[in-house]
Write an enzyme that holds these catalytic residues in place. Structure first.
Site, PDB file in Angstrom:
ATOM      1  N   HIS A 252      -1.216  -1.965   5.284  1.00  0.00           N
ATOM      2  CA  HIS A 252      -0.201  -1.258   6.372  1.00  0.00           C
ATOM      3  C   HIS A 252      -1.040  -0.393   7.090  1.00  0.00           C
ATOM      4  CE1 HIS A 252       3.312  -0.077   8.510  1.00  0.00           C
ATOM      5  NE2 HIS A 252       4.040  -1.140   8.030  1.00  0.00           N
ATOM      6  N   GLU A 307       6.352  -6.946   3.717  1.00  0.00           N
ATOM      7  CA  GLU A 307       6.413  -8.442   3.717  1.00  0.00           C
ATOM      8  C   GLU A 307       6.375  -8.906   2.305  1.00  0.00           C
ATOM      9  OE1 GLU A 307       6.441 -10.308   6.582  1.00  0.00           O
ATOM     10  OE2 GLU A 307       6.203  -8.490   8.164  1.00  0.00           O
TER      11      GLU A 307
HETATM   12  C1  LIG Z   1      -1.559  -4.752   7.902  1.00  0.00           C
HETATM   13  C2  LIG Z   1      -2.949  -4.580   7.977  1.00  0.00           C
HETATM   14  C3  LIG Z   1      -3.150  -5.440   9.483  1.00  0.00           C
HETATM   15  C4  LIG Z   1      -3.523  -3.334   8.417  1.00  0.00           C
HETATM   16  O1  LIG Z   1      -4.632  -3.026   8.810  1.00  0.00           O
HETATM   17  P1  LIG Z   1      -5.416  -1.639   9.007  1.00  0.00           P
HETATM   18  O2  LIG Z   1      -4.716  -0.405   8.430  1.00  0.00           O
HETATM   19  O3  LIG Z   1      -5.825  -1.773  10.328  1.00  0.00           O
HETATM   20  O4  LIG Z   1      -6.608  -1.854   8.201  1.00  0.00           O
HETATM   21  P2  LIG Z   1      -8.066  -2.735   8.609  1.00  0.00           P
HETATM   22  O5  LIG Z   1      -7.839  -3.997   9.281  1.00  0.00           O
HETATM   23  O6  LIG Z   1      -8.941  -1.785   9.393  1.00  0.00           O
HETATM   24  O7  LIG Z   1      -8.812  -2.734   6.976  1.00  0.00           O
HETATM   25  C5  LIG Z   1      -9.288  -1.739   6.492  1.00  0.00           C
HETATM   26  C6  LIG Z   1     -10.109  -2.463   5.292  1.00  0.00           C
HETATM   27  O8  LIG Z   1      -9.210  -2.873   4.175  1.00  0.00           O
HETATM   28  C7  LIG Z   1      -9.335  -4.226   4.247  1.00  0.00           C
HETATM   29  N1  LIG Z   1      -8.155  -4.921   3.840  1.00  0.00           N
HETATM   30  C8  LIG Z   1      -6.846  -4.429   4.734  1.00  0.00           C
HETATM   31  N2  LIG Z   1      -5.865  -5.425   4.456  1.00  0.00           N
HETATM   32  C9  LIG Z   1      -6.206  -5.925   3.271  1.00  0.00           C
HETATM   33  C10 LIG Z   1      -5.823  -7.147   2.682  1.00  0.00           C
HETATM   34  N3  LIG Z   1      -4.340  -7.557   2.733  1.00  0.00           N
HETATM   35  N4  LIG Z   1      -6.544  -7.797   1.716  1.00  0.00           N
HETATM   36  C11 LIG Z   1      -7.757  -7.514   1.654  1.00  0.00           C
HETATM   37  N5  LIG Z   1      -8.429  -6.569   2.142  1.00  0.00           N
HETATM   38  C12 LIG Z   1      -7.840  -5.828   3.323  1.00  0.00           C
HETATM   39  C13 LIG Z   1     -10.106  -5.002   5.365  1.00  0.00           C
HETATM   40  O9  LIG Z   1     -10.913  -5.966   5.110  1.00  0.00           O
HETATM   41  C14 LIG Z   1     -11.004  -3.684   5.660  1.00  0.00           C
HETATM   42  O10 LIG Z   1     -12.235  -3.679   4.699  1.00  0.00           O
HETATM   43  P3  LIG Z   1     -13.683  -3.022   5.254  1.00  0.00           P
HETATM   44  O11 LIG Z   1     -13.488  -1.731   5.245  1.00  0.00           O
HETATM   45  O12 LIG Z   1     -14.302  -3.656   4.020  1.00  0.00           O
HETATM   46  O13 LIG Z   1     -13.885  -3.756   6.524  1.00  0.00           O
HETATM   47  C15 LIG Z   1      -3.867  -5.318   6.899  1.00  0.00           C
HETATM   48  O14 LIG Z   1      -3.558  -4.525   5.617  1.00  0.00           O
HETATM   49  C16 LIG Z   1      -3.729  -6.977   6.745  1.00  0.00           C
HETATM   50  O15 LIG Z   1      -4.250  -7.547   7.481  1.00  0.00           O
HETATM   51  N6  LIG Z   1      -2.815  -7.081   5.663  1.00  0.00           N
HETATM   52  C17 LIG Z   1      -2.480  -8.567   5.643  1.00  0.00           C
HETATM   53  C18 LIG Z   1      -1.572  -9.058   6.568  1.00  0.00           C
HETATM   54  C19 LIG Z   1      -0.206  -8.713   6.234  1.00  0.00           C
HETATM   55  O16 LIG Z   1       0.312  -8.516   4.957  1.00  0.00           O
HETATM   56  N7  LIG Z   1       0.612  -8.330   7.291  1.00  0.00           N
HETATM   57  C20 LIG Z   1       2.035  -7.778   7.370  1.00  0.00           C
HETATM   58  C21 LIG Z   1       2.129  -6.596   7.954  1.00  0.00           C
HETATM   59  S1  LIG Z   1       3.529  -5.608   7.654  1.00  0.00           S
END
Ligand SMILES: CC(C)(COP(=O)(O)OP(=O)(O)OC[C@H]1O[C@@H](n2cnc3c(N)ncnc32)[C@H](O)[C@@H]1OP(=O)(O)O)[C@@H](O)C(=O)NCCC(=O)NCCS
Length: 362
Positions: A252, A307
């Protein structure tokens, strides 16, 4: 100062809700959702978000009466829904129909009454268009049912069991409000021009529709479907993580510890345990997936987000994925309307600056 997407910019002071991502706290009007939600109905929590206090007996009866009235769509609204093409998506239909509430009789009401009516009407609009899309006959509202039970009744034409009503209601109460997210901001920007509530909610619905906001719990359904059995959790998740795929329902932007909403939804799933194999799989898979993510993505603080359990609950109550974002909107309309009213109480029109970065033609 320029911040793309206004990230981290404080644009509003609000007394409606607060989100603390490090502590994993969500508060409505200063109260932790975990202390408020379990013992109060949708109607009571909505009143609390709108008014900042719980309703007394009379206020609650009054609110329930107005919401039951709001389920009866004005004739022109019913006619518009029935005229929409069956292949128009639910979010597009909702935006179109809510916009049509802007007629003189409606505008004569107080903004508080308008908020109640639109909140009561949205599930009715969703159900009617959904049944039209499927070629099913329309189900009339049942005034003896609560807001949530009536939603399920109008969608399916079957009286839902109490466990399903409670599960959906827990989800609705937990997603009513979440600070200045994109759709709530859109509602505030629109009302800040001294436009009106229907315009603000129409803006919010248009904003909620986008996949970056409205959520994709169907990704979680796909994940749990791919897993199917507990013994497949590890191989399925390992394969996805190794190939660079994200595990849906985890991580998140704000919460760097457990999302308080997913804790409460998980509690609901656990209380329904044994009644639904999907919920059992979801609760078992969660622990293992968190451990696997910690192994493959150490230190990233990846926990279940709202979610994940929302998808499990939606699936267990047999809510089709195309209804997920509309149902989320039927909850969030409480926050949208509360923010619109708060904005009007101390209004300044939103007018940020832009910097021209194109060429100057002499
Ligand atoms: C929600 C989300 C966009 C938040 O992202 P964020 O806080 O900006 O984090 P980042 O996208 O910068 O990711 C940070 C690291 O964690 C990893 N990561 C984040 N969410 C992940 C997931 N669900 N599965 C695997 N790896 C994940 C990324 O690959 C990244 O790894 P790295 O450092 O090796 O590159 C992200 O966690 C995600 O895409 N989740 C899956 C989709 C989802 O469940 N969406 C509903 C949200 S309510």
């Amino acid at each position: 100062m320029f911040q793309k997407g206004l990230k981290d910019v404080v644009a509003v002071h609000t007394k409606i809700a607060s989100v603390d991502g490090d502590k994993g706290e969500l508060r409505y009007r200063g109260v932790l959702v975990g202390d408020l939600i379990p013992s109060h109905s949708f109607e009571e929590v909505a009143y609390f978000i709108w008014q900042g206090e719980l309703p007394g007996e009379n206020e609650l009866r009054n609110l329930q009466g107005k919401m039951i009235e709001g389920r009866e769509l004005p004739d022109h609204i019913g006619a518009i829904i029935d005229a929409l093409p069956a292949d128009m998506s639910l979010m597009d239909a909702m935006r179109t129909v809510i916009s049509a509430y802007a007629h003189v009789d409606f505008k004569d009401r107080t903004i508080e009454e308008q908020a109640i009516i639109l909140t009561a009407a949205l599930p009715v609009v969703i159900s009617r268009h959904y049944r039209n899309m499927k070629g099913l006959s329309i189900v009339k509202a049942n005034p003896n049912l609560s807001h949530t039970a009536n939603f399920l009744w109008m969608l399916t034409g079957v009286l839902a069991n109490e466990v399903h009503v409670e599960a959906l209601e827990t989800y609705l109460k937990l997603t009513m409000e979440h600070g200045l997210n994109a759709s709530t901001f859109a509602a505030r920007v629109t009302i800040s021009t001294e436009s009106d509530l229907t315009a603000a909610i129409t803006s919010a619905l248009g904003t909620m529709k986008g996949p970056l906001h409205g959520g994709a719990p169907s990704g979680v359904i796909d994940l749990l479907e791919a897993i199917g059995l507990t013994e497949n959790i590890r191989p399925v998740v390992e394969e996805k993580v190794k190939s660079g795929e994200r595990i849906m329902g985890f991580g998140h932007r704000i919460y760097k510890t457990e999302d308080p909403r997913s804790i409460l939804l998980r509690d609901k799933c656990v209380s329904m345990s044994g009644k639904d194999s999907w919920l059992d799989l979801a609760t078992e898979a969660e622990k293992e997936i968190i451990a696997l993510l910690e192994t493959y993505k150490p230190g990233r603080k990846l926990y279940t987000n709202v979610e994940y359990y929302a998808a499990a609950i939606m699936r267990s109550i047999e809510m089709p994925p195309e209804l997920f974002t509309p149902t989320f909107s039927a909850a969030r309309i409480v926050g949208w309307t509360a923010h619109a009213m708060e904005q009007l109480n101390d209004n300044t029109i939103f007018r940020p600056q832009s910097v021209y970065v194109g060429e100057l033609v002499e």
